[in-house]
Scaffold this active site. Structure first.
Site, PDB file in Angstrom:
ATOM      1  N   ASN A 150      -4.677   5.848  -0.224  1.00 54.36           N
ATOM      2  CA  ASN A 150      -3.905   6.245   0.945  1.00 54.36           C
ATOM      3  C   ASN A 150      -3.205   7.581   0.757  1.00 54.36           C
ATOM      4  OD1 ASN A 150      -4.457   4.172   2.795  1.00 54.36           O
ATOM      5  ND2 ASN A 150      -3.123   2.788   1.685  1.00 54.36           N
ATOM      6  N   SER A 182       0.826  -1.211   0.000  1.00 55.57           N
ATOM      7  CA  SER A 182       0.000   0.000   0.000  1.00 55.57           C
ATOM      8  C   SER A 182       0.856   1.253   0.000  1.00 55.57           C
ATOM      9  CB  SER A 182      -0.936   0.001   1.205  1.00 55.57           C
ATOM     10  OG  SER A 182      -0.193  -0.022   2.395  1.00 55.57           O
ATOM     11  N   HIS A 222      -3.003  -3.314  -5.667  1.00 59.26           N
ATOM     12  CA  HIS A 222      -3.373  -3.029  -4.285  1.00 59.26           C
ATOM     13  C   HIS A 222      -4.868  -3.220  -4.045  1.00 59.26           C
ATOM     14  CE1 HIS A 222      -4.168   0.015  -0.910  1.00 59.26           C
ATOM     15  NE2 HIS A 222      -3.754  -1.116  -0.371  1.00 59.26           N
ATOM     16  N   GLU A 235      -6.233  -0.944  -6.929  1.00 61.27           N
ATOM     17  CA  GLU A 235      -5.397   0.095  -7.536  1.00 61.27           C
ATOM     18  C   GLU A 235      -4.217  -0.594  -8.217  1.00 61.27           C
ATOM     19  OE1 GLU A 235      -5.628   3.895  -4.686  1.00 61.27           O
ATOM     20  OE2 GLU A 235      -4.909   2.123  -3.667  1.00 61.27           O
TER      21      GLU A 235
END
Lengths: 218, 291
Positions: free
Chosen positions: B191, B120, B141, B153
């Site tokens: 994130n 991540s 991800h 992702e």
């Protein structure tokens, strides 16, 4: 508890009719000052000290500009409030209620009783530029606009990622398009003036939108 | 290159176990590798329980469940990954650990096998550089919990070929997921936005702008988000937030990614969030009390 309203016109919180406006009476324990010149109307309130609370609708300014400040000892029965609203979008159900360090709980509770009685939700905060929501979301919106320039992902994929990944009802790019990028410029410019921190500095795309809007207006 | 029929998952923590469920459910032969037999046994049991619940809720037929369970094998031997066409790493977020894993996998897997990492925050290009096949390496991800979240992702590293990315993308769609393309960027999309936003919320508490419950209420009611940032932080865990911040700030030097001092004080005081019973809120059972 009863309340009365002094309306100075063009309220951003209450652009259309609302149970809060309809429930007002002629004379009240609480006074609401709404509209563009709400702060200036404070002088018209008679027997201000005897009211349970006086609520001033705020724009981007601090409550202290109307009440004065004193060595972190400020605080009276006068509070500020604004219903959160993104640009041209409809107002949300959330009212940010602004208190000062020494605001008595009784005044806060009176204000909450009136607002919640009209079906609104209340979040209490201290007297800072941008209050709660703008301080949290404007840097995030700016980051989204900057990442778009950097080619992190397409606008659609960025929006989709935040909707699917975090359950947001709308992605940042679509949201700014819907509610007005030029308005985002106005809010962030005011916050950048207040804090001088780069996360608040209006992103390029907001600056462009503002310049175009001004050009169009002539 | 042959098409992807068998998917390997390296590491069966929460994330790896979830990815394995996704792959097996979609009909891929799925090989899960971990050095700990007890972790594999536990994840197999949880997978069966998850499928059984899916059947109960009418989201899966009995036959599909039997087929999916049949597709899933677990192994403590890395050699078991030799038949995989795509291997997804879900081991500990540490560059050295990942390099070590991929160096060994490179010896076991045929040349057509695509390597993917579920990292991540680490750089895909940097992980790929130690894999022996940085041209056949992608970032993939998944979101937690993988078996319930559609989003993946996907990012190419600097040396990833177009063909590799296209094949991995197709495999992701065949798993029933929704891939989005992003750059090899710390935190990718989700994130990259979430970590600084959560830090900003902590800074509002630090600065005394409002109490946690007022901040969360404002965000939920004002914007329609399903959770407020401080509730979310209690769920993620303050210790995890610190690790995420250190990883992201370490790469980007982005001030908003820097961990606010309050987090370290809360960790020192044992206020980790839900898992310790107290974070920004206190928890008793499932009930939440604003602090």
């Amino acid at each position: 508890m009863t309340y009365s309203i002094i309306d100075t016109g063009n309220s951003r919180s209450f652009p259309t009719t609302h149970p809060l406006l309809e429930g007002a009476s002629g004379e009240g324990d609480v006074i609401l000052l709404i509209g563009e010149k709400a702060g200036e109307a404070l002088a018209k309130v008679v027997n201000a000290d005897h009211k349970a609370a006086i609520l001033i609708e705020l724009g981007s300014e601090c409550l202290g500009e109307h009440t004065g400040e004193s060595r972190a000892g400020e605080g009276s029965n006068i509070l500020g409030f604004a219903r959160f609203r993104l640009g041209d979008g409809d107002p949300s159900n959330l009212v940010e209620l602004v208190r000062q360090p020494n605001t008595p709980e009784s005044a806060i509770n009176a204000a909450k009783a009136i607002l919640e009685g009209a079906g609104l939700k209340v979040a209490v905060c201290f007297d800072f530029a941008g209050r709660i929501i703008d301080r949290l979301v404007r840097p995030y919106y700016n980051a989204a606009l900057r990442r778009l320039d950097e080619g992190l992902a397409t606008a659609d994929d960025m929006d989709l990622t935040l909707k699917l990944g975090l359950g947001y009802p709308e992605g940042p790019i679509a949201l700014l398009e819907r509610t007005g990028l030029a308005h985002h410029f106005d809010v962030t410019q005011a916050m950048f003036d207040a804090y001088g921190e780069s996360p608040y500095a209006p992103a390029r795309r907001a600056r462009v939108a503002k310049a175009r809007a001004q050009k169009k207006a002539g | 290159m042959s098409e992807i029929k068998t998917i390997g998952v390296a590491g069966c923590g929460t994330m790896g176990a979830g990815i394995a469920i996704v792959a097996a459910r979609a009909g891929f032969r799925t090989v899960v590798y971990d050095t700990r037999q007890e972790a594999l046994d536990k994840s197999l049991q949880q997978t069966r329980d998850f499928f059984a619940k899916s059947v109960q809720r009418g989201k899966m037929t009995e036959e599909k469940m039997a087929a999916a369970v049949d597709k899933l094998v677990v192994t403590t031997s890395l050699d078991g990954m030799g038949e995989c066409d795509l291997v997804i790493d879900a081991v500990f977020e540490d560059l050295k650990v990942k390099h070590d894993l991929f160096t060994r996998l490179d010896k076991v897997c045929p040349s057509h096998t695509i390597f993917a990492s579920n990292t991540s925050t680490l750089s895909i290009t940097e992980i790929a550089a130690g894999s022996g096949r940085d041209d056949r390496f992608v970032g993939m991800h998944f979101c937690l919990p993988a078996q319930l979240m559609k989003l993946v992702e996907m990012s190419p590293g600097l040396n990833t070929t177009e063909e590799t990315f296209t094949k991995a993308w197709a495999a992701c769609e065949a798993m029933g997921q929704r891939p989005v393309k992003t750059k090899d960027n710390p935190g990718f999309i989700l994130n990259y936005f979430l970590i600084p936003y959560n830090n900003d919320a902590i800074r509002l508490v630090e600065a005394g702008v409002a109490a946690p419950a007022d901040i969360d209420r404002a965000i939920k009611e004002g914007l329609g988000y399903p959770m407020g940032p401080l509730e979310l932080l209690d769920l993620i865990g303050l210790d995890t937030q610190l690790l995420l911040c250190e990883a992201m700030y370490g790469i980007t030097n982005e001030p908003r990614a820097a961990c606010p001092p309050l987090v370290k004080r809360m960790i020192a005081a044992g206020h980790l969030g839900r898992k310790s019973g107290r974070g920004f809120y206190t928890y008793e059972g499932n009930a939440m009390f604003g602090s």
